[in-house]
Enzyme design. Structure first.
Site, short mmCIF file in Angstrom:
data_model
loop_
_atom_site.label_atom_id
_atom_site.label_comp_id
_atom_site.label_asym_id
_atom_site.label_seq_id
_atom_site.Cartn_x
_atom_site.Cartn_y
_atom_site.Cartn_z
N CYS A 47 -11.17 -33.09 -23.50
CA CYS A 47 -10.13 -32.73 -22.68
C CYS A 47 -10.83 -31.34 -21.91
O CYS A 47 -9.96 -31.15 -21.01
CB CYS A 47 -9.52 -31.92 -23.81
N HIS B 111 -8.09 -22.51 -21.77
CA HIS B 111 -7.71 -23.91 -22.39
C HIS B 111 -6.64 -23.75 -22.91
O HIS B 111 -5.17 -24.23 -22.59
CB HIS B 111 -8.96 -24.07 -22.73
N HIS C 43 -0.24 -30.55 -21.10
CA HIS C 43 -1.84 -30.28 -21.77
C HIS C 43 -1.51 -31.93 -20.86
O HIS C 43 -1.37 -33.14 -21.65
CB HIS C 43 -1.73 -30.82 -23.02
#
Lengths: 399, 355
Positions: free
Chosen positions: A162, A295, A328
């Site tokens: 990620c 994040h 995400h």
């Protein structure tokens, strides 16, 4: 070109392109951010009958594929290829003369759903289309997009989970900063796939509820998808040729947290090292940062570790996780959020952290609604499986 | 910028000692071939596998308890390359760069097979993290204690060139002293089936004909530092992409043209497919050309590292397998052509003490 760390080059962003659940292009993305639009909806591309989480933020295929090449070869491409083409098309509209020496991009799964189809077809005894194999690999989507626009450059594809998109932009920044390149195409992409969706569901990292980053009642992430690209150029080169400079990248930090394959060290030391490095390279004190795009996955573990690191390092600096709106997007997330941070700097506002109800940490969360603000610099964080932590610092162009 | 190879190691179907495998290549030995069957459709594939004994010596690190073969190969190669360095670098000034193509496909297939067979509720939370491309790099970083930069680069058979280029760019920054560059792959019937359907594999009924590739597995690793003698990578050129196989020659030719002259021999990526002809045409008929894939098989992401180590040994010993004696002053060209669009190359030379 020889590197010269003693004489670092400035790195300009001369164009950007984006497609995400927030919209097609920079203008739509800006509007969605300012409105705090929740793009999460029921999953439509595969069955979620047996998963706990049933939602994701998705890009409308009708629109994405409306301009697709309907000739035989075009029909075979993965929808992630069309995401990258959409982002690259917008970028080249603004910078038609941009000729990158290399593309440095991040992804986690490329054309994963083609791999799933290949496996299922094989199990059903059917004949597999060779096109599924040819268009599945993770480098294929950026190569397809570059071919469409006549760009003939190598593609260095970073798969740091990620953090991939931020790592790609950060590494590209350093490669220009040290004088090794003049122009780099940098960003990230990922498309929603069943395997990844079920994977996060199996870990109970995905939520069946709303995505509430940094909320005391957060219960997990929702997935998203998209692509975003920056045209990065050595600042003086861009200035001399009269390119429009949208902003600068001024710092990058990377660290590896060896605590666990999927869980951050709860003390936040991994993210903190990445943020400290990025600030040091940018020659900034924490209070000079006006906005942090966190994040912020809304998992218990990430937000605790990241929140602790932000609190200790930055104190009252405003923070939001825009994943609350658009999910995400994994390898694309860092690139999309870099674009979000750039838009915040250009338009002097703080993008909101929606679905926020109750604070757990003493963070200055941009809760639920966008705010006007005076910003010079923004930080964008991305962390991932494998303990990868990456932070970049962006600066608006001084007028 | 020149980079010296301060340590190198490989895990191959012929063994894991650099010198022992090298001697076998010079003696024209080839790794044994076995047949792998696909339970889904009954297809059979010729493969070259790494003996399990080659990773049996690994330390009992918790990260390796559940790890797939790919992570074990990577750990064995990475640890050995570091151990070979005469002056071990401080690990807080070492970057880890990992090259991969198919990745942890064994666990990925198992994870997805459970979903298809029994439904999403049966998906294993233990397997899923191992399906991520950077899982092997994460395990290796944890085992070694590398806590700085770590990058996993994905691509086709030329990905090793792109990973080495990334490592070169990292070392150009004054923040780092060295980069450990590792590549690994593991064999699984699903990957073999993909290449079979792409008509790139050797027919298992005709194992002795040279057409079609034989898949293999393993790892390679090099520890790179700023140049200080020995085997040195002089120049790395990641090539442009080709969109049709007929374009591979032009792309490889472009790579060769950008690399320095005075090349004595080439260690290429020929594997029994369209690559063989494109590569030969790109370097010209007069250039001695050897591909370790003849003996070791096609390990895709790891293959560039096997080529690089072969070229370094050829320069060091003055022998190109099986028996050619190139000039001791010559440079080696390592040329890479992937099966899915990517190309690249590098030049290597050997600086002898006092030379």
């Amino acid at each position: 070109m020889k590197s010269d760390e003693q004489n670092p080059r400035r790195v300009a962003i001369v164009a950007g392109g984006i497609v995400s659940p927030l919209g097609f292009g920079l203008t739509e993305t800006l509007q969605s951010l300012q409105q705090g639009r929740d793009c999460v909806m029921p999953v439509t591309t595969f069955s979620v009958e047996k998963t706990r989480c049933k939602t994701a933020a998705q890009i409308d295929d009708g629109r994405l594929l409306s301009k697709a090449d309907r000739r035989r070869r075009g029909r075979r491409l993965h929808r992630a290829s069309y995401m990258v083409m959409t982002a690259l098309g917008e970028l080249l509209e603004h910078a038609p003369d941009f000729e990158p020496e290399i593309a440095i991009v991040g992804t986690t799964s490329g054309g994963m759903s083609f791999g799933e189809n290949f496996y299922r077809t094989l199990g059903n005894g059917g004949a597999c289309a060779a096109a599924l194999i040819a268009n599945y690999p993770p480098q294929k989507q950026i190569v397809d997009a570059m071919e469409k626009f006549g760009i003939n450059a190598p593609a260095q594809v970073i798969a740091n989970a990620c953090a991939s998109g931020t790592n790609a932009i950060g590494h590209a920044f350093n490669a220009i900063r040290t004088g090794r390149y003049q122009r780099i195409l940098a960003g990230g992409y990922d498309a929603l796939s069943e395997l990844v969706f079920v994977g996060f569901d199996s870990l109970q990292a995905a939520t069946p509820e709303k995505c509430r980053p940094f909320d005391s009642n957060r219960s997990g992430m929702v997935l998203g998808e998209g692509a975003a690209l920056f045209a990065l150029e050595e600042f003086e080169s861009a200035r001399k040729r009269g390119a429009e400079i949208l902003g600068e990248i001024i710092g990058y930090g990377i660290s590896t947290d060896n605590h666990h394959l999927t869980q951050p060290n709860p003390d936040g030391s991994g993210p903190r090292r990445a943020m400290e490095q990025a600030l040091a390279q940018a020659e900034l004190k924490p209070h000079q940062v006006g906005y942090i795009n966190a994040h912020g996955t809304a998992t218990v573990l990430n937000d605790t570790a990241e929140g602790k690191a932000i609190m200790e390092l930055f104190g009252e600096v405003p923070v939001s996780s825009t994943k609350s709106m658009m999910g995400h997007s994994l390898g694309a997330a860092g690139a999309i959020e870099a674009v979000v941070s750039l838009l915040a700097l250009q338009h002097q506002f703080l993008p909101p952290n929606i679905n926020f109800r109750e604070a757990e940490l003493s963070l200055n969360i941009v809760a639920n609604q966008a705010r006007n603000a005076q910003l010079d610099c923004a930080v964008s964080n991305s962390f991932g499986f494998g303990g990868t932590n990456a932070t970049i610092v962006l600066r608006k162009l001084a007028r | 910028m020149s980079l010296s190879i301060a340590g190198m190691s490989w895990v191959t179907p012929l063994g894991s000692s650099v010198n022992d495998v090298w001697q076998q290549l010079v003696a024209s030995e080839v790794a044994p071939v076995e047949t792998l069957e696909n339970e889904q459709n009954g297809a059979r594939y010729l493969v070259r596998r790494v003996p399990t004994t080659l990773t049996a010596h690994l330390p009992p690190h918790p990260r390796l308890r559940r790890a797939s073969a790919i992570s074990r190969f990577a750990a064995a190669a990475g640890l050995a390359a570091l151990a070979e360095a005469k002056t071990p670098p401080s690990l807080d000034r070492v970057a880890l760069v990992f090259a991969i193509s198919n990745g942890g496909v064994i666990y990925t297939r198992r994870f997805y097979a459970d979903i298809v067979k029994s439904g999403a509720q049966s998906a294993s939370p233990l397997l899923f993290p191992e399906t991520v491309f950077n899982a092997p790099a994460s395990h290796l970083a944890a085992i070694l204690g590398i806590s700085g930069a770590s990058y996993t680069v994905v691509g086709d058979g030329a990905v090793g060139i792109l990973a080495l280029k990334l490592a070169e760019d990292l070392i150009a920054s004054s923040d780092l002293d060295a980069s450990l560059v590792v590549a690994a792959e593991e064999i699984d019937p699903l990957v073999c089936e993909a290449y079979r359907q792409w008509r790139l594999l050797r027919d298992p009924r005709k194992p002795d004909i040279g057409r079609g590739m034989i898949m293999s597995e393993g790892a390679g690793a090099v520890l790179l530092k700023r140049s200080n003698g020995g085997a040195e990578i002089e120049q790395i050129v990641p090539g442009a992409n080709f969109f049709r196989r007929s374009e591979a020659l032009a792309r490889l030719g472009f790579v060769v043209a950008r690399l320095k002259n005075e090349i004595g021999f080439c260690v290429g990526s020929a594997n029994g497919t369209f690559i063989d002809q494109a590569e030969r045409a790109a370097v010209g008929d007069g250039m001695p050309l050897y591909s370790p894939k003849i003996a070791l098989g096609e390990s895709v992401g790891a293959s560039v590292f096997w080529q690089l180590i072969t070229a370094a040994k050829a320069l060091e010993t003055g022998t190109l397998p099986p028996s050619l004696k190139p000039s001791v002053h010559s440079r080696a060209l390592v040329l890479a052509c992937g099966l899915n669009q990517q190309t690249g190359g590098l030049t290597l030379r050997f600086s002898r003490p006092g030379g």
